[in-house]
Design a protein around this motif. Sequence first.
Motif: not given
Length: 151
Positions: A137, A139, A142-143
């Motif tokens: 990812v 950021r 975002d995971y």
Amino acid sequence: MDMPRDDLIRGRASIPGQIYHITTTTEGRQPLFRDFHCARLAIAEMRRLEEQNLIRSVAWVLMPDHLHWLLQLNGPISLSTIIKVFKGRSARRLGMHLQGSSSIWQRGFHDHALRREEDLLTVARYLVANPLRDGLVERIGDYPFWDACWL
């Protein structure tokens, strides 16, 4: 209740209240947790241990082929028993989902008892930043497969 002896590295002991950094990998480094449902099944078993008050999850990240987990032992059950229970439960659920009989988890695990001088927040941040460092990812937010008790 008699508990089995720990299979931690010689000289280490399971200590209630101690925070450990655990790393365990899938058998053959299979990227099972790229599958959203597989990841959620494993996470559910982590949460179940917490709901049973056996551990307190401080922070964790479930990568495609391994798990990093900062956890605190809550009681008399050894660290190796906790990991054995987690792996057994999650392997059964994943095996049913995948309709296969292959091994899910590699034998054993790596553990590190955090010392007082180590900064827990720094270790937790490093741990949950794994998806960013691995290029999964751009950021951390975002995971989808991580958590920390400070959220």
